[in-house]
Scaffold this active site. Structure first.
Site, PDB file in Angstrom:
ATOM      1  N   TYR A 142       0.853  -1.182   0.000  1.00  0.00           N
ATOM      2  CA  TYR A 142       0.000   0.000   0.000  1.00  0.00           C
ATOM      3  C   TYR A 142       0.893   1.238   0.000  1.00  0.00           C
ATOM      4  O   TYR A 142       1.477   1.603   1.020  1.00  0.00           O
ATOM      5  CB  TYR A 142      -0.908  -0.042   1.230  1.00  0.00           C
ATOM      6  N   LYS A 172      -1.316  -1.103  -4.197  1.00  0.00           N
ATOM      7  CA  LYS A 172      -2.325  -0.052  -4.116  1.00  0.00           C
ATOM      8  C   LYS A 172      -1.554   1.262  -4.193  1.00  0.00           C
ATOM      9  O   LYS A 172      -0.881   1.662  -3.250  1.00  0.00           O
ATOM     10  CB  LYS A 172      -3.118  -0.141  -2.812  1.00  0.00           C
ATOM     11  N   GLY A 198      -5.106   4.563  -6.714  1.00  0.00           N
ATOM     12  CA  GLY A 198      -5.820   5.005  -5.530  1.00  0.00           C
ATOM     13  C   GLY A 198      -6.147   6.479  -5.464  1.00  0.00           C
ATOM     14  O   GLY A 198      -6.475   6.978  -4.381  1.00  0.00           O
ATOM     15  N   GLU A 201     -10.018  10.741  -8.510  1.00  0.00           N
ATOM     16  CA  GLU A 201     -10.310  11.776  -9.499  1.00  0.00           C
ATOM     17  C   GLU A 201      -9.400  11.703 -10.720  1.00  0.00           C
ATOM     18  O   GLU A 201      -9.616  12.419 -11.701  1.00  0.00           O
ATOM     19  CB  GLU A 201     -10.222  13.168  -8.858  1.00  0.00           C
ATOM     20  N   SER A 217     -12.030   5.457  -1.782  1.00  0.00           N
ATOM     21  CA  SER A 217     -13.162   5.708  -0.892  1.00  0.00           C
ATOM     22  C   SER A 217     -14.434   6.037  -1.658  1.00  0.00           C
ATOM     23  O   SER A 217     -15.536   5.682  -1.234  1.00  0.00           O
ATOM     24  CB  SER A 217     -12.823   6.857   0.054  1.00  0.00           C
TER      25      SER A 217
END
Length: 310
Positions: A142, A172, A198, A201, A217
């Site tokens: 991550y 990630k 990740g 946008e 999220s």
């Protein structure tokens, strides 16, 4: 759940529901699973990460949440990936063993961010020791340098990673550095790794660079529109893919301008899904009522986008 199925597409970075007293609220996880599948078309989750306030939870709470997601997701979700990173190697190893024991489909680890690792070898050694506690399930690194302060290029880490960590399956990548990401994709020409972007946008840009999926999220409540973008991109319809990305950007640009962190994410999810996510844990403070009202008005103004309130 299907451990043999490759992790791709959208992965929701799950929110940790809490009561008004600040305790974790396991009672809504079953409803949460059904909502993701039926309303957003998302069948993969990333539990106890940044969005889930993982580092603000106790070890016991993290285990309880992982168990609940695995139990409620059984025969429904494709992948339950459990983030097991902590500031302590023994704690991370214990969480890794627990994730494997309960039947999680993979684990992920963030780089420790207090005593910072300053070179690749030290970071890989930490990751290797954690991954070795769950050798039969996929392991993901991550990468989120703006929070950890660890800015070792992922391209550099991937070189030789599989030799050090046999169950390593991907990254990630929560950073805006598309140069590093693109170099990772170039080295992934045989598709041996999952490259999960990740930064929600910018997902379309990452897809063009070679992303195989995304963890974020906003897929909790904008999964539907992002799935449409993925489908359009896969079919070669770049115009439609751009339209969906621009729509997502319009909403995210608005909320980011208001101040958009975990408290605001919880408020937006509660608003859109109808599932009470509760407040964040201190030291974070709840989103204001003014923020919620502005978000509701903004969502209602986006009539041409496939957003839906509960």
């Amino acid at each position: 759940m299907s451990p043999q199925k490759k992790l791709e597409g959208l992965v929701a970075a799950t929110i940790t529901p809490m009561t008004q007293d600040g305790e974790i609220n396991l009672s809504v996880i079953g409803q949460y699973v059904d909502y993701l599948i039926n309303k957003q078309g998302v069948r993969n989750v990333f539990v106890n990460g940044t969005t889930g306030e993982g580092l603000s939870l106790s070890i016991q709470e993290r285990k309880q949440l992982a168990e609940e997601w695995v139990t409620r997701g059984k025969d429904k979700l494709d992948h339950v990936i459990v983030h097991v990173g902590t500031l302590s190697l023994p704690e991370s190893k214990g969480l890794a063993r627990h994730a494997a024991e309960i039947g999680a489909d993979g684990i992920a680890v963030i780089a420790p961010s207090f005593f910072k690792l300053v070179n690749k070898d030290a970071l890989v050694a930490f990751l290797r020791d954690v991954a070795a506690e769950a050798p039969d399930i996929p392991f993901y690194y991550y990468h989120i340098p703006h929070l950890t302060g660890i800015k070792i290029c992922v391209e550099e880490l991937l070189d030789g990673m599989i030799e050090q960590i046999p169950n390593f399956e991907g990254v990630k990548f929560s950073a805006t550095d598309l140069l590093d990401f693109g170099r990772c994709a170039k080295g992934n020409d045989k598709g041996q790794f999952a490259l999960l972007y990740g930064v929600d946008e910018q997902l379309l840009s990452a897809l063009a660079m070679g992303a195989t999926g995304a963890v974020g999220s906003t897929y909790n409540y904008l999964g539907k529109i992002n799935n449409l973008m993925l489908e359009a991109f896969a079919s070669g319809d770049l115009h439609s893919a751009q339209k969906y990305q621009f729509c997502v950007q319009e909403f995210l640009g608005f909320v980011i301008a208001q101040g958009f962190g975990v408290p605001q994410i919880k408020a937006v999810m509660s608003l859109i899904s109808g599932i009470p996510m509760g407040p964040p844990r201190l030291p974070l403070s709840s989103a204001s009522e003014e923020f919620v009202l502005k978000v509701k008005a903004k969502l209602e103004s986006l009539k041409s986008c496939p957003y839906t309130l509960h």
